[in-house]
Design an enzyme around this catalytic site. Structure first.
Site, short mmCIF file in Angstrom:
data_model
loop_
_atom_site.label_atom_id
_atom_site.label_comp_id
_atom_site.label_asym_id
_atom_site.label_seq_id
_atom_site.Cartn_x
_atom_site.Cartn_y
_atom_site.Cartn_z
N GLY A 1 32.14 -85.77 -34.88
CA GLY A 1 33.42 -85.11 -34.97
C GLY A 1 33.66 -84.18 -33.80
N CYS A 2 34.90 -83.78 -33.63
CA CYS A 2 35.28 -82.96 -32.49
C CYS A 2 34.67 -81.56 -32.58
CB CYS A 2 36.80 -82.89 -32.36
SG CYS A 2 37.66 -82.45 -33.89
N TYR A 3 34.89 -80.89 -33.73
CA TYR A 3 34.33 -79.54 -33.87
C TYR A 3 32.80 -79.54 -33.80
CZ TYR A 3 38.90 -77.70 -35.49
OH TYR A 3 40.20 -77.30 -35.59
N THR B 1 30.87 -81.53 -32.19
CA THR B 1 30.42 -81.74 -30.81
C THR B 1 30.47 -80.44 -30.03
OG1 THR B 1 31.14 -84.05 -30.82
CG2 THR B 1 30.95 -82.98 -28.67
N ALA B 2 31.60 -79.74 -30.09
CA ALA B 2 31.70 -78.46 -29.37
C ALA B 2 30.69 -77.45 -29.90
CB ALA B 2 33.12 -77.91 -29.49
#
Lengths: 344, 344, 344, 344
Positions: free
Chosen positions: B148-150, B152-153
């Site tokens: 997921g995007c969050y 990953t960050a």
């Protein structure tokens, strides 16, 4: 009452003019500027055309004392420290919107603002007031130090828990986000449209001058450990959101948490609590003097999240300044401030 | 290699088309849609005119296995859970960009996603990979579950400290902010322009389905306590910033902290550290596969702040999917991904 | 006076509530909705919390006639055509903000709106009024058809030249631009944030239903040729700018042009002319009832450019509706409308 | 080929770096700056970290001629007029992105630019080229004057009708709108975020320096009357839309109009026509070298509307500069430019 506004060409000044335009008792009769005196305000702000046929006048304390009953200082930090004392000595009532008189300790001011502090005797006279938290200090003063935007949002969010001694030491983290109008009219590579649009920035990490302002109030409530406070620049013009994380000294149910906040703010016209499961967005207070607050306890971590939003130019600056002035001048606190947010 | 994209009319799908258009070895030869098959992609996306003269085809696993060497699933959560197994059984290599195979435990999935979990045997086959953290798991698989995007960050920001066991239990707070493209093309009152422009919102407080995804990886590194993770919607299209707060088990100097991160990422093409005192803004990675990280230790509180930014559609979705596919297919990891951010 | 608002959950409705909240003589006592009756308005609009403790009621004309002195219809086009006659028959005074009663000819309405026209006898009773251009028509009516947003900006820009017969036939081109709030709350692929942010679109080319509304008024002034009128969607919430191009029947100096406009609007509270060389921007009227106008003659081509800006939800909708209502009800025309724009 | 970029810290310069980073034959090996030489480009542009480990060098024509095969001048107007001749004399091949060599007549330049014109002998050597309209002029030159952003969008929109002599004299009106990146990095009250966000402005009414540039090309095609051309600033970063209004010398059907444009552009890689009834939006070309065009004839007025959109930094600046350089250097015209727009 006749009001003067110093720094009327800034956004805080413009907002004072907008609100006072419909205030029933306080009328802006003079506006002042160090650099643009002689100009019509509408040369800088065409949106004021027809409403404000005023010329910017030079800053002359004794003349200002004659012309006005109250002076609002919407000037950059570092200017009020010398101007406010002159105005007070000339007999003016002063509401200072800058940061120059907010910190009681001169060394704190100089550490965080990187500027020379105002004379201690004048700092001691200044009354720092967020009405919902300490409005009684406004009795018998002629000098208000109006709180900062981030501290207003943060302290209104923290107060019910903090004053009840429920917050664990070392646990306060405030992740604050602001629209760009907080940066005023400074024109440099960092404030141009192209650098801020479609961009999210963090700035002044661990170095924001509002940190000691928040801590100073917390200390009055018995909370002594330093806080973590970060600020972000969001691509929008108005609005502050403080997302506040705290751990508690004792276990509270969600019901108890909401009960605490409801009781604390039940008689406050400008603080609005959201129901459980709901949180305020910044646009829901745009252009108004409200501070809207949402609350949550995470069952998994026990941590409390407080979401507090204001319009940085209103409850975070001009609106609160007029709220404070209303109290000081003996008017109903909400006078001239009871309009709705502008939405969408 | 011939690639198929399912869900090409979504933003993740469009981003796969954009990047693969200039990829030297992987070419999109077929695009699929359940609802719009028969239409040209350019009816939905005029920006693809001339570049992608492709018609959307119906979803037919056995035919797709014949037509393609690799299939990217850019479909909503809840669709891949049945589609991926069918494609795998038909012999396809699958990269799933949805959340359906990210959580190892079915009850976790059902708790957080409020949907029926994919069959356990298929979940077990899915390989979850953030290449910088665990790229070796991609050996001998045909089924990638793209992060997921969050997460990953967040995980790229946390990894060096977490893997070194330096983070104090119960101390992780992630205050995440995202541009609106993460919400995809859902059209409702909450996603229209008028409600999001000039507005900052917090959403899914303590309820975001990316929480268990982050915790699952942290647990592999020996960090077992639950995290606090909040998400905000920022009025911009692309970009995620995770502002991460942690306390440490032992005292580190700022030099040691930077040293730790520099060593951890020194061979990584897509992770860029900012120098002390500098922090990344989201626009600095826009349109690219980079994750940029800034660090700070607050001397007053000892707390570490990690600021991690990505483009949610790139390193947070399509870019990382192609990075993973490159590894799986035996290409240089950066193939087709080494372009610069688009700025301003 | 007691006012009712039908369609209070739309943006036009919300704007009526905002303004009437501070109106000294007209108070919103009832709000109505066909689909959401029984709900508190604050469920839809948290920004109204504490200000508007009103429940949405069902639409019942005879009951509405008892409850209110005046009803504002802020409903979609196609609804007012049946609702307004029912309310009028029940004895209500009606201000209709929709397009249903603006066009005198039923076939024009049906051609441009692609909907069934309202009964001709009711259309004939409706009084279409832009106060600055024809306020005397408001005498002895109980039914106002409030003008559209684009026609208001365009006609106020054109009126001085058009009424003086100075505009050459076949020469009017209006290139209009609007913020997105004009699209209301419709939720579809074309109105979501991601499709409109950082994007500029042209729409309804040669097909906008405001074309015949503008031409109808021009015809009253003796200008009979069709106009060219295009509309663009600008990534901002509020504001309309009409950039109007006309050729003249006779040569005017810039002085004569400005003189003509100054005399035409000298007694108008809500129209503000910019000085030669200056042009208004949309933000300069945001949240207010002003229409600001700038003018230029190009020496090389002889063509006149008129730049007219309004806030589409104010002078383009709710503000003008209240201005009209003030006149109809016998109040000072500017009552409750004399506040400043919100800036920035 | 080795390329040098002068003015690499501007947005046009940054865009050249971005595109050439993936160009197979042209590599940026040197970057130059008058004011910041000695600095790393990443101090100004963190988004270039790792991609461009280059230091800004001082401007020294003879050294630059040794270091590079081609020099791109992305400098403000008024600088290239002296710098380009020095570089050409030193033997460089030069692509000038500024306005200094676009106007053939010195008095025109001085009238519109309010600056001293470049020496006439050098202006005569400069080759002004929009490849789709006159690419053959690039034979045997070492000095390209790259067209302006507005003229590129406008002339590509007008060319098929204008070259066919179909446009009525005195009938061209171009209502142009641009994102803010066209204003570059100038930092003043007019370019700060707070003044431009949520605002639409018209600027340089009848005074834009791109007017004579458009007319100069139209004159080559036999159209001699002056045009009306206005420019607006739209709150977005990238994108230009030219909404062009023309009357025709003879009646065309919509079919004939589209046929004319299709034939004119059928072999052009970077011009894309929309189908009848469809019009391009600026985001549909963002980050790419495309010019997208939509067309309409109004049956009521006979007037033709041409909607032409480009990315001002790409087809309007850096992209077209590289397209021109490709031709001059003998590469395929689309080399390094065939990537997709970035969407959303």
């Amino acid at each position: 009452m006749k009001a003067g506004v110093v720094g009327a060409t800034g956004y805080g000044g413009a907002e004072l003019l907008r609100i006072l335009h419909t205030h029933p008792y306080i009328k802006v009769t003079s506006i002042y500027s160090s650099s643009k005196n002689g100009e019509n305000i509408t040369e800088h702000y065409p949106h004021l055309q027809t409403n404000f046929p005023l010329k910017l006048e030079e800053i002359n304390p004794s003349k200002m004392a004659q012309q006005t009953d109250i002076v609002f200082l919407a000037v950059p930090t570092g200017i009020a420290s010398t101007l406010a004392p002159q105005l007070l000595e000339a007999g003016c009532t002063v509401v200072d919107l800058s940061g120059d008189f907010r910190l009681e300790k001169s060394d704190e001011y100089e550490n965080w603002y990187k500027k020379k502090a105002a004379p201690k005797e004048w700092v001691d006279q200044a009354v720092y007031c967020i009405p919902e938290l300490n409005r009684k200090v406004l009795k018998d003063t002629k000098f208000i130090s109006n709180p900062g935007c981030y501290p207003t949002a943060s302290l209104l969010g923290l107060a019910p828990l903090a004053k009840a001694q429920l917050i664990k030491e070392d646990s306060i983290i405030i992740d604050a986000k602001s629209g760009v109008s907080g940066a005023g009219q400074a024109a440099n590579f960092d404030t141009i449209y192209n650098e801020l649009n479609e961009n999210l920035k963090i700035y002044k990490v661990n170095q924001h001058q509002h940190i000691p302002e928040i801590e100073q109030m917390l200390q009055q409530w018995g909370f002594t450990s330093p806080i973590t406070f970060h600020t972000h620049l969001v691509p929008m013009t108005r609005g502050i959101m403080a997302t506040i994380y705290v751990s508690l000294n004792e276990t509270l149910s969600e019901d108890q948490l909401f009960q605490l906040y409801r009781e604390f703010y039940e008689n406050e016209a400008f603080v609005r609590l959201r129901d459980p499961g709901k949180f305020p967005a910044t646009k829901e207070v745009a252009g108004s003097n409200y501070c809207d607050i949402g609350l949550s306890i995470d069952k998994r971590t026990g941590r409390v999240t407080i979401v507090s939003v204001i319009d940085n130019l209103m409850k975070g600056a001009a609106g609160q300044a007029i709220q404070n002035a209303n109290i000081l001048l003996g008017f109903e606190e909400t006078t001239g401030l009871s309009f709705s947010p502008i939405y969408p």
